[in-house]
Design an enzyme around this catalytic site. Structure first.
Site, PDB file in Angstrom:
ATOM      1  N   VAL A   3      -1.340  -1.006  -4.196  1.00  0.00           N
ATOM      2  CA  VAL A   3      -2.520  -0.169  -4.056  1.00  0.00           C
ATOM      3  C   VAL A   3      -2.069   1.276  -3.866  1.00  0.00           C
ATOM      4  O   VAL A   3      -1.298   1.572  -2.950  1.00  0.00           O
ATOM      5  CB  VAL A   3      -3.384  -0.603  -2.854  1.00  0.00           C
ATOM      6  N   PHE A  30       0.839  -1.197   0.000  1.00  0.00           N
ATOM      7  CA  PHE A  30       0.000   0.000   0.000  1.00  0.00           C
ATOM      8  C   PHE A  30       0.871   1.243   0.000  1.00  0.00           C
ATOM      9  O   PHE A  30       1.842   1.327   0.756  1.00  0.00           O
ATOM     10  CB  PHE A  30      -0.895   0.043   1.244  1.00  0.00           C
ATOM     11  N   ASP A  31       0.498   2.193  -0.844  1.00  0.00           N
ATOM     12  CA  ASP A  31       1.063   3.524  -0.685  1.00  0.00           C
ATOM     13  C   ASP A  31       0.430   4.122   0.570  1.00  0.00           C
ATOM     14  O   ASP A  31      -0.701   3.779   0.925  1.00  0.00           O
ATOM     15  CB  ASP A  31       0.735   4.368  -1.918  1.00  0.00           C
ATOM     16  N   LYS A  32       1.130   5.019   1.238  1.00  0.00           N
ATOM     17  CA  LYS A  32       0.595   5.562   2.497  1.00  0.00           C
ATOM     18  C   LYS A  32      -0.413   6.678   2.254  1.00  0.00           C
ATOM     19  O   LYS A  32      -1.589   6.538   2.560  1.00  0.00           O
ATOM     20  CB  LYS A  32       1.733   6.072   3.389  1.00  0.00           C
TER      21      LYS A  32
END
Length: 832
Positions: A719, A517-519
């Site tokens: 994501v 996941f990107d933050k």
């Protein structure tokens, strides 16, 4: 389809000085990471000729529409040499027919790629220097395919809109409401009517033959011949098309077997064969029509008329006539006619038709109409609205930001239709299997024709057995097993607010063992707030904020917007200095000119490198304190003086914790967060939402390396928001973008797009993919199992009639099994 392609693609890039431009490098990096790409390299870009890309790729794994989307997401355009057209067509009743049409189109000089789906979508990529769109339409007419108006077009370069330069076709893929499949004069039920009439004549002829003593001897034969005509009508047409392409498929085998039966005097058995085969086709056509309707229903969500106010006058017009800037009036309980933003009135809108959100979303007018008009993509979810959604109890007025053929709904319809034509890994495997299996069956049948030489039996029996084996071994069910499941799965996903671009991501999504996941904007809200302002070296808080706001006002980065918004509130009416000459230092920060001095704003790590002065001790200590508290830090330096640090904090999404827990329960064993933020900040967010591993301090290219490393160990999804994560998404097994309904880039970049800005839809997508994989496996098992049973059974004496009955029954079974996906429900009820 042409599997191996090498294309030299002219691209248009903004302000491209040479082939080493960062935009072009990003594009090459994104494309090179795609499955099926062997090599990508730049040609030209020397100032005299535009830069061009040469890409070597497998067209089966990377269709040209996907390539075009990736080019657009990098800020480029494919120039007009290659045309692209999508039609919703009538006359494709089964997978074998779709393959015949695909093969016929691919055989036309100038057609680069072409694919037809059993769902009725036809996609053609062609070279305009060799062929025109009208020629392709003519070829389809020759194949007895009725094409309607085009699917909604992108309006970008490379599409042939047929209206002259710079225009966009205003077409929505709406049909006239009639199914012209096969024979126009009887409509959708033609094949079923012919099949039932064939069966009736067969029954009458058989009854006369067995019970009608005293009847003329020619009467039963006449009934059987009439049954042949009706039962073989569509089969003959299909066989002729295949023979023109030098293809020998099931339709031809059925005709040979029926003709052989007639030659041997077994008219009743030949008529029974054609009856069962045509009935099976008709029922398969009817069943697949349910999946087609699920997709066609998407196109009908938007209303055909809209109430618009122009120049103070209100009138009702067709939605196609609406233009950007129009004011649309939406009454309670009406469907919205276009994408836009609310300028008057409050209401709650049911966005489920587009985003899959189960609860209506409250909408309020935008605070600043001029700002919203200037940057419509930046409008918040509380004011942004979409075509096809349903208004609640309040009357509202919206300003249109996209024409009807460019709305989020129109693009979803178009991309879902393109997804129908893109093959999954299982389908590519079954295609390869058939290319080996069918010739092997033909060879076996030829051998069985001469069995009478070895076995003491008449030629009639050997011929009959050979025909029975031909019919029994034809892999009809195998051909439809995967396409039917993919069509149903893609349609169900779209109805739940998840756009899946083809069979490959639909299958791959269910096999994931790791998700990265990107933050910012993915696990967090993406709306950071200023929490701390720490001036150093004699500066005061006002000076620090004024410098930061003046410079960051020139940037559109999310952190910059947060500083500007909160900073202005804190500064009240204070006059800001004038900043100009903003330059972005990718992944690190920005620099600008303020009052004749250089100002740097960005991460602490950018200072002391590449000619940027190092930070003093006071600034370093301030940064360390902020990071210990989980703050994202932005450092401000002016000339040779440190001004201070600003601490920001983003709020973790509430849905993130629940979604990650559910993914763990579904068997996704590794959850990784990748972020450009400092490691300590990343770890603080990871602990809060339940992430296993946090990787912080990553530059964009380092994110790509991290994803590639993960992909080497597990099947991994990436994501993100689709804006800055394209290369990382391309490097993952599956790229997933959030909030795609409001972002063109997110729609174009990802393999899977969550239309709502909500992680709760991710477990639904993974669960649907797993169910699809399971149904595909069941279908393939049933298909191969039936063939494995029928081949020895027919060799040992099973007749053609029973063999065809089992054969067609298995085909219908796999279609009905696939249609179960349309009723898939998320166990947690997060997607409609």
């Amino acid at each position: 389809m042409n599997d191996r392609l090498e294309l030299e693609i002219p691209v248009l890039l903004p302000d491209l000085p040479d082939a080493a431009d960062a935009c072009l490098n990003r594009l090459i990096s994104t494309l090179a990471a795609q499955d099926g790409v062997q090599r990508v390299h730049a040609i030209g870009g020397d100032g005299e000729a535009p830069a061009r890309l040469c890409i070597h790729f497998d067209g089966g794994m990377l269709p040209l529409p996907r390539l075009r989307e990736l080019v657009r997401s990098a800020g480029a355009e494919i120039t007009g040499r290659y045309g692209h057209v999508m039609w919703r067509a009538k006359g494709i009743s089964h997978e074998r027919r779709a393959r015949t049409i695909s093969a016929a189109l691919c055989a036309i000089p100038g057609v680069v790629q072409a694919s037809a789906s059993v769902g009725g979508a036809i996609r053609v990529e062609y070279d305009r220097r060799q062929i025109a769109e009208s020629d392709i339409r003519d070829a389809l007419r020759g194949l007895k395919v009725v094409v309607g108006r085009r699917m909604a077009a992108d309006g970008h370069a490379g599409h042939d809109h047929g209206r002259g330069p710079g225009t966009v076709a205003e077409e929505h893929g709406r049909s006239d409401g009639h199914d012209h499949s096969h024979a126009d004069f009887l409509g959708a039920n033609t094949e079923l009517i012919f099949a039932l009439a064939c069966g009736a004549l067969l029954g009458i002829g058989f009854a006369i033959e067995k019970l009608g003593s005293g009847m003329p001897e020619w009467l039963p034969i006449a009934c059987y011949v009439a049954a042949y005509v009706l039962g073989g009508f569509f089969t003959v047409r299909e066989a002729i098309d295949n023979l023109r392409l030098r293809k020998f498929e099931i339709d031809t085998l059925m005709l040979v077997a029926a003709a052989g039966a007639a030659a041997l005097g077994a008219w009743a058995e030949g008529a029974l064969l054609l009856f069962l085969f045509s009935l099976g086709h008709a029922l398969e056509h009817y069943a697949m029509g349910r999946a087609k309707k699920a997709i066609e229903a998407l196109a009908k969500l938007a209303p055909e008329r809209a109430t618009v106010r122009r120049d103070g006058r209100t009138s009702e017009i067709a939605v196609e006539q609406m233009v950007v800037g129009d004011i649309a009036i939406v009454r309670p309980n009406e469907r919205l006619p276009a994408d836009g933003f609310v300028i008057r009135g409050t209401t709650a809108i049911n966005q489920a038709p587009v985003t899959g959100e189960s609860i209506p979303v409250d909408k309020v007018p935008v605070a600043d109409t001029a700002a919203a008009r200037a940057k419509p993509d930046a409008v918040g979810g509380a004011s942004k609205v979409f075509a096809g959604t349903i208004n609640g109890g309040g009357a509202i007025e919206i300003e249109v930001t996209r024409r009807s053929n460019e709305s989020a709904l129109a693009k979803v319809v178009k991309m879902v239709s393109e997804a129908e034509t893109q093959k999954s890994p299982t389908q590519r495997f079954t295609d390869r299997f058939e290319r080996v299996f069918v010739p092997a069956v033909l060879a076996l049948s030829v051998l069985l024709l001469f069995a009478w030489i070895v076995v003491d039996e008449p030629f009639r029996d050997s011929f009959y057995r050979a025909m029975a084996v031909l019919v029994a071994a034809s892999p009809c069910a195998l051909a439809i097993a995967t396409p039917s499941a993919v069509l149903s799965g893609v349609a169900r996903a779209a109805r739940g607010g998840v756009l899946v671009k083809g069979g490959a991501p639909l299958e791959n999504l269910g096999s994931l063992t790791a998700i990265a996941f990107d933050k910012t904007g993915t696990l967090t809200e993406g709306r950071p707030r200023i929490t701390d302002v720490v001036p150093v070296d004699g500066a005061d808080e006002g000076e620090l904020l004024a410098l930061a706001v003046a410079v960051e006002a020139l940037s559109d980065h999310p952190l910059a917007q947060a500083i500007v918004k909160d900073g202005r509130e804190r500064l009240k009416e204070r006059t800001l200095p004038v900043a100009d000459e903003l330059k972005s230092l990718t992944g690190r920060g920005v620099t600008a000119n303020v009052g004749g001095e250089t100002v740097w704003i960005g991460k602490a790590e950018m200072f002391g490198a590449e000619g940027i002065p190092a930070l003093g001790q006071a600034a370093l200590e301030a940064i360390e304190r902020l990071r210990e508290g989980g703050r994202t830090t932005m450092v401000v330096r002016k000339g040779d003086r440190d001004v201070g640090a600003i601490g920001l904090m983003d709020t973790p999404r509430n849905a993130a914790r629940v979604a990650l827990r559910r993914l763990h329960e579904m068997g996704v064993s590794r959850m990784i967060m990748i972020s450009g933020d400092h490691q300590k900040v990343a770890e603080a967010i990871a602990r809060d939402v339940g992430i296993d591993v946090a990787l912080g301090g990553l530059m964009p290219e380092e994110k790509v390396d991290a994803i590639r490393k993960l992909a080497g160990e597990d099947k991994v999804a990436m994501v993100g928001d689709g804006v800055n994560d394209a290369p990382a998404m391309a490097s993952a097994t599956v790229g997933i973008a959030m909030g795609a309904a409001g972002s063109d880039v997110a729609l174009e970049t990802a393999d899977v797009a969550l239309m709502a800005d909500d992680l709760a839809h991710l477990p639904f997508a993974v669960g649907l993919s797993r169910r699809t994989r399971g149904i595909i496996r069941q279908n393939v098992f049933v298909s191969l199992g039936v063939v494995a049973f029928l081949v020895p059974a027919t060799i040992l004496g099973m007749g053609i009639g029973p063999a065809v009955g089992v054969h067609e029954g298995s085909t219908l079974l796999v279609v009905v099994n696939a249609l179960r996906l349309l009723a898939y429900r998320d166990p947690e009820g997060n997607a409609a």
